[in-house]
Design an enzyme around this catalytic site. Structure first.
Site, PDB file in Angstrom:
ATOM      1  CB  THR A 245      -0.934   0.016   1.222  1.00 21.25           C
ATOM      2  OG1 THR A 245      -1.688  -1.199   1.266  1.00 21.25           O
ATOM      3  CG2 THR A 245      -1.896   1.189   1.154  1.00 21.25           C
TER       4      THR A 245
ATOM      5  NE  ARG B  41       3.325 -16.353   7.951  1.00 26.61           N
ATOM      6  CZ  ARG B  41       3.028 -17.578   8.355  1.00 26.61           C
ATOM      7  NH1 ARG B  41       3.241 -17.913   9.622  1.00 26.61           N
ATOM      8  NH2 ARG B  41       2.535 -18.460   7.526  1.00 26.61           N
TER       9      ARG B  41
ATOM     10  CG  ASP C 126      -4.859  -9.461   7.791  1.00 26.35           C
ATOM     11  OD1 ASP C 126      -3.911  -9.262   8.570  1.00 26.35           O
ATOM     12  OD2 ASP C 126      -5.224  -8.641   6.934  1.00 26.35           O
TER      13      ASP C 126
ATOM     14  CE1 TYR D 280     -48.515 -10.003  12.563  1.00 26.70           C
ATOM     15  CE2 TYR D 280     -48.780  -7.660  13.008  1.00 26.70           C
ATOM     16  CZ  TYR D 280     -49.178  -8.814  12.357  1.00 26.70           C
ATOM     17  OH  TYR D 280     -50.243  -8.773  11.487  1.00 26.70           O
TER      18      TYR D 280
ATOM     19  CE  LYS E 259     -55.079 -17.249   2.375  1.00 28.71           C
ATOM     20  NZ  LYS E 259     -56.451 -17.485   1.907  1.00 28.71           N
ATOM     21  CG  HIS E 260     -52.261 -20.318   5.461  1.00 28.18           C
ATOM     22  ND1 HIS E 260     -51.893 -19.269   6.267  1.00 28.18           N
ATOM     23  CD2 HIS E 260     -53.606 -20.227   5.323  1.00 28.18           C
ATOM     24  CE1 HIS E 260     -52.968 -18.577   6.613  1.00 28.18           C
ATOM     25  NE2 HIS E 260     -54.021 -19.120   6.043  1.00 28.18           N
TER      26      HIS E 260
ATOM     27  N   GLY F 288     -56.635 -13.638  -0.972  1.00 28.79           N
ATOM     28  CA  GLY F 288     -55.630 -13.226   0.004  1.00 28.79           C
ATOM     29  C   GLY F 288     -54.329 -13.978  -0.112  1.00 28.79           C
TER      30      GLY F 288
ATOM     31  CG  ASN G 215     -48.208 -37.790   4.251  1.00 28.95           C
ATOM     32  OD1 ASN G 215     -47.065 -38.127   4.019  1.00 28.95           O
ATOM     33  ND2 ASN G 215     -48.885 -38.281   5.283  1.00 28.95           N
TER      34      ASN G 215
ATOM     35  NE  ARG H 278     -47.936 -40.605   1.149  1.00 28.35           N
ATOM     36  CZ  ARG H 278     -47.245 -39.482   0.996  1.00 28.35           C
ATOM     37  NH1 ARG H 278     -47.524 -38.675  -0.001  1.00 28.35           N
ATOM     38  NH2 ARG H 278     -46.284 -39.169   1.840  1.00 28.35           N
TER      39      ARG H 278
ATOM     40  NE  ARG I  64     -38.061 -39.209   2.374  1.00 28.80           N
ATOM     41  CZ  ARG I  64     -37.897 -39.874   3.512  1.00 28.80           C
ATOM     42  NH1 ARG I  64     -38.460 -41.068   3.659  1.00 28.80           N
ATOM     43  NH2 ARG I  64     -37.172 -39.372   4.493  1.00 28.80           N
TER      44      ARG I  64
ATOM     45  CG  HIS J  43     -41.813 -33.024   7.410  1.00 26.42           C
ATOM     46  ND1 HIS J  43     -40.790 -33.942   7.322  1.00 26.42           N
ATOM     47  CD2 HIS J  43     -42.953 -33.692   7.131  1.00 26.42           C
ATOM     48  CE1 HIS J  43     -41.301 -35.133   7.038  1.00 26.42           C
ATOM     49  NE2 HIS J  43     -42.597 -35.011   6.905  1.00 26.42           N
TER      50      HIS J  43
END
Length: 528
Positions: free
Chosen positions: A35, A62, A124, A218, A280-281, A310, A429, A449, A524, A528
């Site tokens: 520098t 160093r 560093d 919230y 939704k959700h 919504g 499921n 299921r 699969r 969840h």
């Protein structure tokens, strides 16, 4: 008293211009190694740290700033007479401005083929030590750790000849944050090294490093507090890169549902087909493809108009006026697309509460980051974390194994792959009925299921949609034939599922008995 600025940077972006401005303001420049050489070549008067300390740089650089004349100059409190007397007694000048960025450890370990030796050499030592000293003594020292800070600091110095306490404290916080990020990256890397020298995807210590984007009104419920954070380097095309064009502030649930919608819709190739996802959700209640935004949205909405009320709407294509006029007829919380025409935005101007987000689609590539995806997914559990690689598996036609006597038609294969893509984003499921590039019924999140299958068929009936000849996807295997019977009774003509049950033979035999197509994926998608 003349101010002293110590400059020692690895990334030299903008540093010459910044140093020139400091010199013009009357600051004395101190520097190190490369520098100092760069500043001198630019014609700036600069004192090397070795001259300041009376001790040469050694050990390949160093050791150069680890010296009392540096750290005393940074740590001395100007309001403590004993500190100032000690500096005078030892002929040590104060250092009033520190400009340091660190060896590029993160960039080094991100390179393919990085060795442990490469990583260690880019840890560093002197830089973080100086930054900590300056940041601790923030009332007297301004510490800059990023080139993005240069302009504001210069403006303030030019205006008043000094930095305000507010600015210095803000710089100190940023400095400690940078040190935390740096040390966390080192810990992550080193604790991932295995005895054989390879790296584990999961480090021995996980060090989360996220930046707060905003406080939220919230959380999931009004009695919970919440905030949104982002990765230090968010992937292009990910939700946190969104630009909000209008509407109220996003809520916790808005963000969660928007992420579910965006992740699903961007799994469709926008260059090949327009796609629309309504969530939704956290569950898709309608997914469809079409020739344009209007057709994709109209088909997705048909799946479950009641749940779409919504909801969160995501498109993988630009939204034009025609589609906007149709969407504006329903109550929507959040609308997302990679682009909006001016006419489309005009449609929603009067609907001031609708949150409109513009998100660029990821460019794509060979890494999760380039694809705009998480590499690792995290779930909080009691006093711990569950960490896993993100579910980024994409099923190809060649991956399918037809196990029924009846062979699928090309149209059925297309429907099956569409249904499977959607099922990946539905909570387990999951049962998803599809046909003609749209969902017909979605059953999500049930303990059984069979119940998910029944709910999906009820949803289709409520929407006035027939399931006759449809394709159905199950996110996990059918443990008994009864689940298959329910979807076939509802009208399914072809089924896609992972397979792997002890009773696969029984379920496959049932498919032949019912004269439906069954294909297995061998994978699969629990969610969840």
């Amino acid at each position: 008293m003349k101010m002293n600025a110590l400059i020692s940077v690895s990334d030299k972006t903008g540093i010459v211009e910044f140093a020139q401005a400091l010199h013009a303001l009357g600051l004395k420049l101190l520097s190190t190694g490369g520098t100092a050489k760069l500043l001198a070549e630019a014609g700036l008067p600069v004192t090397e740290v070795a001259e300041l300390t009376g001790f040469p740089e050694m050990l390949d650089g160093r050791v150069k700033t680890l010296h009392p004349k540096v750290h005393a100059g940074l740590l001395a409190r100007r309001d403590v007479p004993e500190h100032m007397a000690a500096l005078k007694a030892h002929q040590i000048d104060t250092i009033d401005l520190l400009v340091v960025n660190l060896y590029p450890f993160e960039a080094t370990v991100a390179k393919p083929g990085c060795t442990l030796e490469d990583a260690i050499e880019n840890i560093d030592i002197g830089g973080p030590a100086m930054v900590r000293s300056a940041a601790k003594n923030w009332k007297d020292v301004g510490v800059l750790t990023d080139a993005s800070q240069y302009a504001a600091v210069l403006d303030e110095l030019k205006a008043s000849g000094k930095l305000t306490d507010t600015t210095k404290f803000s710089l100190s916080v940023a400095a400690f944050n940078r040190i935390s990020q740096y040390d966390g990256a080192i810990s992550d890397y080193l604790s991932s090294i295995q005895p054989d020298g390879t790296r584990s995807l999961f480090a021995g210590q996980a060090n989360g490093r996220f930046i707060k984007v905003q406080d939220l009104r919230y959380g999931e419920n009004s009695h919970q507090q919440a905030a949104l954070y982002r990765d230090l380097d968010p992937a292009p095309g990910s939700l946190v890169t969104a630009k909000q064009l209008q509407g109220k502030a996003m809520s916790y649930n808005n963000i969660s549902d928007s992420d579910a919608a965006w992740e699903c819709v961007k799994s469709f190739d926008g260059l090949k087909e327009a796609a629309c996802v309504i969530v939704k959700h956290a569950n898709p209640c309608g997914v469809a493809t079409g020739v344009d935004a209007l057709e994709a949205y109209s088909k997705a909405f048909k799946t479950d108009p009641m749940s779409a009320f919504g909801g969160i709407i995501a498109l993988n294509c630009p939204l034009d006026e025609r589609a906007a006029l149709q969407i504006s007829k329903q109550f929507v919380e959040v609308l997302m697309a990679p682009a909006f025409t001016p006419e489309a935005l005009e449609v929603f101007k009067s609907k001031v509460n609708v949150r409109i987000l513009q998100i660029d689609l990821p460019a794509g590539g060979d890494t999760a980051w380039k694809q705009g995806r998480n590499l690792i997914d995290i779930k909080r559990v009691g006093s711990g974390l569950l960490m896993q690689t993100a579910d980024s598996h994409e099923l190809a036609l060649a991956d399918l194994k037809v196990v029924s006597k009846l062979q699928p038609t090309p149209a059925q294969l297309e429907d099956l792959l569409f249904a499977w893509k959607v099922a990946k984003f539905v909570k387990s499921n999951a049962i998803v009925f599809c046909a003609g590039g749209m969902t017909l019924g979605v059953g999500a999140g049930q303990m059984s299921r069979i119940d998910s299958a029944r709910i999906a068929s009820i949803k289709a009936a409520n929407a006035g949609l027939t399931l006759q000849g449809s394709a159905v996807a199950s996110d996990a295997f059918f443990p008994f034939r009864d689940g298959l019977d329910v979807v076939v009774d509802a009208g399914a003509a072809c089924v896609i599922q992972p397979g792997g049950s002890m009773r696969d033979a029984e379920v496959i035999a049932a498919a032949d008995e019912r004269e439906v197509v069954m294909v297995l994926t061998g994978i699969r998608h629990f969610r969840h």
